[in-house]
Motif scaffolding. Sequence first.
Motif, short mmCIF file in Angstrom:
data_model
loop_
_atom_site.label_atom_id
_atom_site.label_comp_id
_atom_site.label_asym_id
_atom_site.label_seq_id
_atom_site.Cartn_x
_atom_site.Cartn_y
_atom_site.Cartn_z
N GLU A 78 0.84 -1.20 0.00
CA GLU A 78 0.00 0.00 0.00
C GLU A 78 0.88 1.26 0.00
OE1 GLU A 78 -3.63 0.84 -0.85
OE2 GLU A 78 -3.02 -1.22 -0.32
N SER A 79 1.94 1.23 0.81
CA SER A 79 2.85 2.38 0.86
C SER A 79 3.55 2.56 -0.47
CB SER A 79 3.90 2.17 1.96
OG SER A 79 3.26 2.07 3.20
N LEU A 80 4.00 1.45 -1.04
CA LEU A 80 4.72 1.53 -2.32
C LEU A 80 3.82 2.09 -3.42
CD1 LEU A 80 6.87 -1.74 -2.41
CD2 LEU A 80 7.68 0.62 -2.29
N LYS A 81 2.54 1.68 -3.40
CA LYS A 81 1.60 2.19 -4.41
C LYS A 81 1.52 3.70 -4.34
CE LYS A 81 -1.88 -1.44 -4.52
NZ LYS A 81 -3.26 -1.60 -4.05
N ARG A 82 1.42 4.21 -3.10
CA ARG A 82 1.33 5.67 -2.94
C ARG A 82 2.62 6.34 -3.38
NH1 ARG A 82 -1.15 4.57 2.89
NH2 ARG A 82 -3.32 4.35 2.27
N VAL A 83 3.74 5.73 -2.98
CA VAL A 83 5.03 6.30 -3.35
C VAL A 83 5.15 6.40 -4.87
CG1 VAL A 83 7.50 5.76 -3.50
CG2 VAL A 83 6.35 5.78 -1.30
N PHE A 84 4.81 5.30 -5.55
CA PHE A 84 4.97 5.30 -7.00
C PHE A 84 3.92 6.19 -7.68
CE2 PHE A 84 7.77 1.71 -6.23
CZ PHE A 84 8.81 2.08 -7.06
N GLY A 85 2.75 6.30 -7.07
CA GLY A 85 1.75 7.21 -7.60
C GLY A 85 2.26 8.64 -7.60
N GLY A 86 2.73 9.08 -6.44
CA GLY A 86 3.23 10.45 -6.30
C GLY A 86 4.48 10.66 -7.14
N PHE A 87 5.33 9.63 -7.14
CA PHE A 87 6.59 9.70 -7.87
C PHE A 87 6.32 9.81 -9.38
CE2 PHE A 87 10.13 7.18 -9.79
CZ PHE A 87 11.13 8.08 -9.52
N ALA A 88 5.37 9.02 -9.87
CA ALA A 88 5.04 9.04 -11.30
C ALA A 88 4.50 10.41 -11.69
CB ALA A 88 4.02 7.96 -11.64
N LEU A 89 3.64 10.96 -10.85
CA LEU A 89 3.11 12.31 -11.11
C LEU A 89 4.24 13.34 -11.15
CD1 LEU A 89 -0.16 12.72 -9.00
CD2 LEU A 89 0.09 12.84 -11.49
N ALA A 90 5.16 13.21 -10.18
CA ALA A 90 6.28 14.15 -10.11
C ALA A 90 7.12 14.05 -11.38
CB ALA A 90 7.14 13.86 -8.89
N LEU A 91 7.25 12.84 -11.89
CA LEU A 91 8.03 12.61 -13.10
C LEU A 91 7.34 13.24 -14.32
CD1 LEU A 91 10.64 11.07 -13.47
CD2 LEU A 91 9.30 9.06 -14.11
N ILE A 92 6.02 13.00 -14.41
CA ILE A 92 5.25 13.47 -15.56
C ILE A 92 5.27 15.00 -15.63
CG2 ILE A 92 2.92 13.64 -16.53
CD1 ILE A 92 2.48 10.77 -15.37
N VAL A 93 5.19 15.63 -14.47
CA VAL A 93 5.19 17.10 -14.45
C VAL A 93 6.62 17.65 -14.42
CG1 VAL A 93 4.43 19.14 -13.18
CG2 VAL A 93 2.98 17.10 -13.26
N GLY A 94 7.48 16.98 -13.65
CA GLY A 94 8.81 17.51 -13.39
C GLY A 94 9.75 17.49 -14.58
N VAL A 95 9.73 16.41 -15.36
CA VAL A 95 10.67 16.32 -16.49
C VAL A 95 10.38 17.38 -17.56
CG1 VAL A 95 11.48 14.86 -18.39
CG2 VAL A 95 11.31 13.92 -16.09
N PRO A 96 9.13 17.51 -18.02
CA PRO A 96 8.88 18.58 -19.01
C PRO A 96 9.18 19.97 -18.46
CG PRO A 96 7.04 17.05 -18.96
CD PRO A 96 7.93 16.69 -17.81
N LEU A 97 8.84 20.17 -17.20
CA LEU A 97 9.10 21.48 -16.59
C LEU A 97 10.61 21.73 -16.51
CD1 LEU A 97 7.37 23.77 -15.50
CD2 LEU A 97 7.58 22.79 -13.22
N GLY A 98 11.34 20.69 -16.13
CA GLY A 98 12.80 20.79 -16.06
C GLY A 98 13.40 21.06 -17.43
N LEU A 99 12.87 20.40 -18.45
CA LEU A 99 13.34 20.63 -19.83
C LEU A 99 13.12 22.09 -20.21
CD1 LEU A 99 12.07 17.48 -21.79
CD2 LEU A 99 14.42 18.02 -21.18
N LEU A 100 11.94 22.59 -19.90
CA LEU A 100 11.60 23.96 -20.22
C LEU A 100 12.54 24.94 -19.52
CD1 LEU A 100 9.45 25.83 -21.61
CD2 LEU A 100 8.29 25.88 -19.40
N ILE A 101 12.73 24.71 -18.21
CA ILE A 101 13.58 25.62 -17.44
C ILE A 101 15.03 25.55 -17.92
CG2 ILE A 101 14.54 26.00 -15.12
CD1 ILE A 101 11.78 25.18 -14.04
N GLY A 102 15.45 24.34 -18.30
CA GLY A 102 16.82 24.19 -18.80
C GLY A 102 17.02 24.86 -20.14
#
Lengths: 271, 263
Positions: A78-102
Motif C-alpha cells: 500500500e505504501s509503495l503504491k502511494r510512493v509510486f503514484g506520487g513519484f510518477a506524477l512528479a516525473l510526468i510534471v517535473g521532467v517537461p518542466l525541467g526541460l523547459l527551465i533548462g
Amino acid sequence: MNTELLKKILLPLIVLLIIIQVWSGIAHVVEDFPTPSDTYTAAFGGVNADGDEIEGVLADPFYIENEDDKGLFWQILESLKRVFGGFALALIVGVPLGLLIGMSKNAQYAFDPFIQIFKPVSPLAWLPLLLFIFQDINMTAISTIFITSIWPIIINTALGVRSVSEDYMNVAKVLCFTPMEKVFQIILPVAVPYIFTGMRLSLGIAWLVIVAAEMLTGGIGIGFWIWDEYNNLAYQNIIIGIIIVGLVGFILDVVMGKIADFFDYTKKGRA
Amino acid sequence: MSKFLSLEKIEKRFPIPAKEDYIAVTNVDLEIKKDEIISIIGHSGCGKSTLLNLIAGLDKQSEGKIVLNNKEVTGPGPERAVVFQNHSLLPWLSVYQNIEMAVKKVMPELSPAELRQRVEKFVSMVNLDHAIDKLPAEISGGMKQRVGIARALSIKPDVLLMDEPFGALDSLTRANLQEHLMRIQQSVKNTVIIITHDVDEAVLLSDRVIMMTNGPEATIGEILEVNLERPRNRVELQHDPEYIRCREAILSFLYEKFAKDDE
C-alpha cells in the motif's frame, strides 16, 4: 582479493555485534524497551519473555483478517503504491518542466524563485493543507509525495539540459534540426543520466515522506502500521518496522541505480 | 561558376556592456572558387574562427554579406558542413549512427538500403570500417576527427568548413589526417575552408592561404597562392623551392609583419 571479500563480510558483522550490544544496553536501562531477542521473537515467532508461544509478524506477511487488519506485505504494498503514484506524477510534471527551465532562460527566471522557496518546505507542512483539500488518505499521501519529490527531478533535469555542450547544439544547427529533433536526439540523451539522478533522489525522499504521511493520515501502510504498533505498546514491532522501511528503501535505491546505469550512455561501451 | 562563395565587406562586432563594441573582424572581402581549398591562418584572436562561424551561419555578421551559389547565407545549413575542432560526435551514438543521423536528416528521400550504403561508403572513405560500430569513447582522437570529416562529407556539402580540425591532435596523428584529407580531396572534389595556425598545414593542403592581421579589427593581410602540383608529398616538398617560398612568406607575415606577444 579473497581477504577483501572476507573483510566485507566480517567487518559489518563486528559492527552488527556492537549495535546489538548497545541495543541490549538501552533495553536494560529503558523500561519496557524490547531486547534484541524479544524483537527477534516478535518477528519470526517463538516463545516470548512472558513464556507465551507467539507467531511472528513476519511469519505470515500475506494474511488478510479484514480491511483494517492485513499482513505486513500488504502494508508495504500500500505504501509503495502511494510512493509510486506520487513519484510518477512528479516525473510526468517535473521532467517537461525541467526541460523547459533548462532550455529557456525566461522560464528559469520565472520559476527559479518558487523552486528555491518550496524546495526546503517539509512534507509535513503540506500535509494538513492537502488533507483539507482532498479529504482522502490516498490522495493526500500521493499529493504530498508529489509535491516534495518533484523538486530534485525539476532541478536535475534542468541541470542536464544546461550541460548539453554547445558543440552538440552546433551540430544540430548545421543539420537544421527541428526543436523536437533537438530535444529527442540531442538534449534528452545528455539529460537522461541527470534525470535519473533526480529520480533516485526523489524516490528516496518519497520513501522518507510516506512513513511520516501515513502516521498522520492513518488507514493502511507501513507508516501507519508502525504508529499502530506504538499505540498497541508493541515496541518490538516498531523496531521491526524501522528495519523493514530501511531494507525496502535500500532495495528501491539499488533498483533505481541499476535502471539509471542502463540509460546512462557514459556507462556503456567501456568493457 | 567563378563566383562560388563570396564574402563582401564583412564586419563582426561583439557588444560589450557599457563600452564600445568590440570589432573582431572588419572589411573582409574574399572570393572562393569551386573545389578550391583555402586556409585561413593568423594568430589567436585574429577572428579566423569568427569568420568561419559567419560562413557556417552559426553567427551573424554585423555588416556585409556572404553569398554561396547566388544565395545569401542567413543561417546554418547542411550545404555548409562544419568539422569542429573537438570532433563533436554524439557520445551515445556509434560511428555508424553518428553519420547515419546526419545523412538521414539531410537526405530523407533515401531508402534504408541506400542510407546504409551511403553511411558505409563514407566510413570506408576514412578507413574506419573496423570501427564502424564503436562508440566515440572507444576510438582515438584522430579516428574521432576522421568520423567528423566523414560525417561532414556524407551530407554532400557545397563547402566543407574546418575549424582548426587537427589542432587538438599530436603532430604525427595530424600528419596522418592531413594525408587522409588530401587523399579524399583527390577522389572527391570539395570546396574546403580550413582554419589553422599551422604554417606547414596551410601550405601543404591549400591552393590559397589567407593571412589575417591581428585583432581587434582584424582583416585579410595578404593572400598567398600555393602553386604546387597535386598529389603533394610532404617529404619531397621539404626541398621544393615553391614550398619553401610559401612557407617563408607566411612565416614572415606572422612573425615579422604581424608578430604578436602571447602572454
